[in-house]
Design a protein around this motif. Structure first.
Motif, PDB file in Angstrom:
ATOM      1  N   MET A 240       0.833  -1.185   0.000  1.00 39.21           N
ATOM      2  CA  MET A 240       0.000   0.000   0.000  1.00 39.21           C
ATOM      3  C   MET A 240       0.879   1.251   0.000  1.00 39.21           C
ATOM      4  SD  MET A 240      -3.019   1.482   0.313  1.00 39.21           S
ATOM      5  CE  MET A 240      -4.088   0.157   0.901  1.00 39.21           C
ATOM      6  N   THR A 241       0.580   2.146  -0.916  1.00 42.61           N
ATOM      7  CA  THR A 241       1.264   3.436  -0.983  1.00 42.61           C
ATOM      8  C   THR A 241       0.227   4.521  -0.773  1.00 42.61           C
ATOM      9  OG1 THR A 241       2.878   2.558  -2.548  1.00 42.61           O
ATOM     10  CG2 THR A 241       2.689   4.957  -2.391  1.00 42.61           C
ATOM     11  N   ILE A 242       0.513   5.451   0.125  1.00 37.94           N
ATOM     12  CA  ILE A 242      -0.424   6.530   0.412  1.00 37.94           C
ATOM     13  C   ILE A 242       0.226   7.847   0.029  1.00 37.94           C
ATOM     14  CG2 ILE A 242      -1.747   7.714   2.197  1.00 37.94           C
ATOM     15  CD1 ILE A 242      -1.877   5.113   3.739  1.00 37.94           C
ATOM     16  N   ILE A 243      -0.395   8.562  -0.893  1.00 43.27           N
ATOM     17  CA  ILE A 243       0.099   9.868  -1.306  1.00 43.27           C
ATOM     18  C   ILE A 243      -0.676  10.922  -0.537  1.00 43.27           C
ATOM     19  CG2 ILE A 243       0.438  11.471  -3.214  1.00 43.27           C
ATOM     20  CD1 ILE A 243       0.670   9.115  -5.074  1.00 43.27           C
ATOM     21  N   GLY A 244       0.036  11.612   0.346  1.00 38.21           N
ATOM     22  CA  GLY A 244      -0.587  12.573   1.240  1.00 38.21           C
ATOM     23  C   GLY A 244      -0.584  12.033   2.653  1.00 38.21           C
ATOM     24  N   ALA A 245       0.376  12.447   3.465  1.00 38.78           N
ATOM     25  CA  ALA A 245       0.525  11.910   4.820  1.00 38.78           C
ATOM     26  C   ALA A 245       0.046  12.896   5.869  1.00 38.78           C
ATOM     27  CB  ALA A 245       1.983  11.543   5.077  1.00 38.78           C
ATOM     28  N   GLY A 246      -1.005  13.651   5.518  1.00 40.01           N
ATOM     29  CA  GLY A 246      -1.640  14.513   6.495  1.00 40.01           C
ATOM     30  C   GLY A 246      -2.525  13.710   7.417  1.00 40.01           C
ATOM     31  N   ALA A 247      -3.534  14.357   7.976  1.00 36.39           N
ATOM     32  CA  ALA A 247      -4.366  13.690   8.978  1.00 36.39           C
ATOM     33  C   ALA A 247      -5.032  12.443   8.430  1.00 36.39           C
ATOM     34  CB  ALA A 247      -5.419  14.667   9.493  1.00 36.39           C
ATOM     35  N   ILE A 248      -5.670  12.533   7.266  1.00 36.20           N
ATOM     36  CA  ILE A 248      -6.444  11.408   6.738  1.00 36.20           C
ATOM     37  C   ILE A 248      -5.537  10.270   6.302  1.00 36.20           C
ATOM     38  CG2 ILE A 248      -8.036  10.700   4.932  1.00 36.20           C
ATOM     39  CD1 ILE A 248      -9.232  12.482   7.202  1.00 36.20           C
ATOM     40  N   GLY A 249      -4.591  10.550   5.435  1.00 35.37           N
ATOM     41  CA  GLY A 249      -3.688   9.509   4.964  1.00 35.37           C
ATOM     42  C   GLY A 249      -2.741   9.031   6.047  1.00 35.37           C
ATOM     43  N   GLY A 250      -2.285   9.959   6.884  1.00 29.98           N
ATOM     44  CA  GLY A 250      -1.336   9.602   7.931  1.00 29.98           C
ATOM     45  C   GLY A 250      -1.940   8.701   8.991  1.00 29.98           C
ATOM     46  N   LEU A 251      -3.176   8.984   9.410  1.00 30.02           N
ATOM     47  CA  LEU A 251      -3.831   8.132  10.402  1.00 30.02           C
ATOM     48  C   LEU A 251      -4.063   6.741   9.843  1.00 30.02           C
ATOM     49  CD1 LEU A 251      -6.398  10.669  11.920  1.00 30.02           C
ATOM     50  CD2 LEU A 251      -4.540   9.536  13.146  1.00 30.02           C
ATOM     51  N   ALA A 252      -4.545   6.663   8.600  1.00 32.49           N
ATOM     52  CA  ALA A 252      -4.782   5.353   7.988  1.00 32.49           C
ATOM     53  C   ALA A 252      -3.484   4.576   7.824  1.00 32.49           C
ATOM     54  CB  ALA A 252      -5.476   5.530   6.637  1.00 32.49           C
ATOM     55  N   GLY A 253      -2.461   5.225   7.267  1.00 31.03           N
ATOM     56  CA  GLY A 253      -1.196   4.545   7.019  1.00 31.03           C
ATOM     57  C   GLY A 253      -0.520   4.082   8.292  1.00 31.03           C
ATOM     58  N   SER A 254      -0.551   4.910   9.323  1.00 28.80           N
ATOM     59  CA  SER A 254       0.097   4.554  10.585  1.00 28.80           C
ATOM     60  C   SER A 254      -0.563   3.335  11.217  1.00 28.80           C
ATOM     61  CB  SER A 254       0.044   5.737  11.544  1.00 28.80           C
ATOM     62  OG  SER A 254       0.753   6.839  11.030  1.00 28.80           O
ATOM     63  N   HIS A 255      -1.874   3.313  11.246  1.00 21.40           N
ATOM     64  CA  HIS A 255      -2.567   2.183  11.870  1.00 21.40           C
ATOM     65  C   HIS A 255      -2.423   0.907  11.045  1.00 21.40           C
ATOM     66  CE1 HIS A 255      -4.270   5.267  14.478  1.00 21.40           C
ATOM     67  NE2 HIS A 255      -4.687   4.289  15.263  1.00 21.40           N
ATOM     68  N   MET A 256      -2.381   1.035   9.723  1.00 24.35           N
ATOM     69  CA  MET A 256      -2.143  -0.150   8.898  1.00 24.35           C
ATOM     70  C   MET A 256      -0.732  -0.680   9.129  1.00 24.35           C
ATOM     71  SD  MET A 256      -4.156   0.353   5.267  1.00 24.35           S
ATOM     72  CE  MET A 256      -3.638   2.033   4.912  1.00 24.35           C
ATOM     73  N   ALA A 257       0.230   0.233   9.238  1.00 32.08           N
ATOM     74  CA  ALA A 257       1.612  -0.187   9.504  1.00 32.08           C
ATOM     75  C   ALA A 257       1.704  -0.885  10.854  1.00 32.08           C
ATOM     76  CB  ALA A 257       2.541   1.022   9.458  1.00 32.08           C
ATOM     77  N   ARG A 258       1.021  -0.350  11.857  1.00 30.85           N
ATOM     78  CA  ARG A 258       1.040  -0.964  13.187  1.00 30.85           C
ATOM     79  C   ARG A 258       0.452  -2.369  13.151  1.00 30.85           C
ATOM     80  NH1 ARG A 258      -1.914   1.525  18.531  1.00 30.85           N
ATOM     81  NH2 ARG A 258      -3.752   1.050  17.259  1.00 30.85           N
ATOM     82  N   ALA A 259      -0.507  -2.594  12.239  1.00 29.43           N
ATOM     83  CA  ALA A 259      -1.134  -3.913  12.107  1.00 29.43           C
ATOM     84  C   ALA A 259      -0.282  -4.878  11.286  1.00 29.43           C
ATOM     85  CB  ALA A 259      -2.517  -3.771  11.473  1.00 29.43           C
ATOM     86  N   GLY A 260       0.857  -4.408  10.780  1.00 28.32           N
ATOM     87  CA  GLY A 260       1.775  -5.291  10.066  1.00 28.32           C
ATOM     88  C   GLY A 260       1.692  -5.238   8.559  1.00 28.32           C
ATOM     89  N   HIS A 261       0.919  -4.318   8.015  1.00 25.23           N
ATOM     90  CA  HIS A 261       0.802  -4.205   6.564  1.00 25.23           C
ATOM     91  C   HIS A 261       1.982  -3.423   5.987  1.00 25.23           C
ATOM     92  CE1 HIS A 261      -3.207  -5.920   6.552  1.00 25.23           C
ATOM     93  NE2 HIS A 261      -3.581  -5.073   7.498  1.00 25.23           N
ATOM     94  N   ASP A 262       2.302  -3.724   4.746  1.00 24.07           N
ATOM     95  CA  ASP A 262       3.380  -3.050   4.031  1.00 24.07           C
ATOM     96  C   ASP A 262       2.857  -1.707   3.511  1.00 24.07           C
ATOM     97  OD1 ASP A 262       5.520  -2.248   2.490  1.00 24.07           O
ATOM     98  OD2 ASP A 262       5.206  -3.751   0.918  1.00 24.07           O
ATOM     99  N   VAL A 263       3.228  -0.642   4.185  1.00 25.93           N
ATOM    100  CA  VAL A 263       2.702   0.680   3.856  1.00 25.93           C
ATOM    101  C   VAL A 263       3.838   1.684   3.772  1.00 25.93           C
ATOM    102  CG1 VAL A 263       1.184   2.564   4.595  1.00 25.93           C
ATOM    103  CG2 VAL A 263       0.530   0.196   5.056  1.00 25.93           C
TER     104      VAL A 263
END
Length: 359
Positions: A1-24
């Protein structure tokens, strides 16, 4: 998973997915933000407490290092959607796809970029709407402001393996509702956001703006116009946590009171998870307010509302209130107008002058 835009919306989603072990990997053009994320992880405070999550981040010029891209979430501001799509499309793998993961009527923008690049069209887009909220406070630091579900769906309403996999990943953050008409959901959020933009005319907390009946009536009139624009375009708006479109078609004073009660309920939903004894929230208003007051930059109001206005004009709908609201915000951003309750007085008078006041 690649997220373009690491502000509140993308950053919250990406961080929690990373914590769950996903490749982000999070991609952001703010160099200091990227450096802070790679050095210290993502600090998140707010409604779920204070945490720090290790994440990986890149600046856009290094996106090629990711190799062929599979799922790409576009979580930028609306004015940056086209540029984000152009950035990602050359790196898409054979089955790679783009996820519209932001507010606004931006699906056609992404589709246009795909077609211009000879990379397909709507079949390479998944629609999404995040209904949680947050703020990018400082480099590597997000504030989780309110809870809310995520709406996802294929543009043709199909149930696909990629949609199921994407749903499972995003559930690392919050609940996901799969919609068979995600375009209608996107429209619903856009129409609802008229009152969110309205709240940004004043530097005040939401209970002092939308929480005041006089002001809620003005906001309700502007949202009603958005509902009518959707109706004129044949869009069957769908309700979600903060919004029931049927309440914004009032015919009687009792109907208007029901609408105002709906707005008050939306305010309660936005604030119900906030405990001021545990966290002093920095973001006290909308994303538009945050950009204008805290980030000192142009909000996405014009990028949002210009599209809604264009749809309205093409269908012969009245767009005067949305146009007026957008122009007032732009004037604030350009330093030609001050934030303040005088803006509500002016808009209220305009609503009355064109015969658009609620019953």
């Amino acid at each position: 998973m690649t997220i373009i835009g690491a502000g509140a919306i993308g950053g919250l989603a990406g961080s929690h997915m990373a914590r769950a072990g996903h490749d982000v990997v999070l991609v952001d053009r703010w160099v200091e933000h990227v450096e802070a994320m790679n050095r210290d992880g993502m600090r998140i405070d707010g409604v779920r407490g204070d945490m720090r999550i290790p994440v990986r981040a890149l600046t856009p010029d290094r996106l090629a290092e990711r190799g062929p891209l599979e799922a790409v979430l576009i979580a930028t501001k609306s004015q940056d959607v086209a540029a984000a799509a152009r950035l990602a499309i050359p790196h898409l793998g054979p089955d790679g796809f783009l996820v519209h993961y932001l507010n606004g009527l931006n699906i056609p923008v992404i589709e246009e970029e795909l077609r211009a690049a000879g990379a397909g069209g709507r079949e390479r887009i998944v629609g999404g709407i995040p209904n949680y909220g947050g703020a990018l406070v400082d480099p590597g630091h997000l504030e989780f402001v309110h809870e809310g579900k995520i709406q996802l769906g294929e543009l043709d309403g199909a149930d696909t393996p990629r949609l199921r996999e994407l749903t499972a990943m995003l559930e690392s953050l919050t609940g996901v509702q799969v919609s068979q008409d995600i375009w209608a959901q996107i429209w619903s959020k856009e129409v609802y956001s008229n009152q969110v933009v309205f709240s940004a005319l004043v530097d005040a907390r939401i209970h002092e703006t939308l929480g005041v009946e006089r002001y809620a009536r003005i906001a309700g009139a502007v949202v009603r116009e958005g509902v009518e624009i959707a109706d004129a375009n044949g869009i069957q708006l769908e309700a979600f946590d903060f919004f029931d479109p049927d309440n914004y078609r009032p015919r009687t004073a009792a109907d208007t009171q029901k609408l105002i009660d709906n707005i008050k309920h939306a305010i309660w939903l936005l604030k119900k998870d906030q405990d001021p004894n545990k966290h002093q929230f920095r973001k006290k208003g909308s994303g538009m307010w945050w950009d204008i007051v805290y980030r000192k930059r142009k909000s996405e109001t014009e990028a949002h509302k210009s599209k809604l206005i264009a749809y309205g004009k093409a269908a012969g709908a009245d767009t005067r209130l949305t146009q007026k609201l957008m122009e007032m915000i732009v004037e604030i951003e350009e330093g030609k107008r001050q934030l303040g309750f005088h803006n509500y007085d002016e808009l209220e008078a305009y609503v009355a002058s064109i015969g658009r006041a609620l019953p």
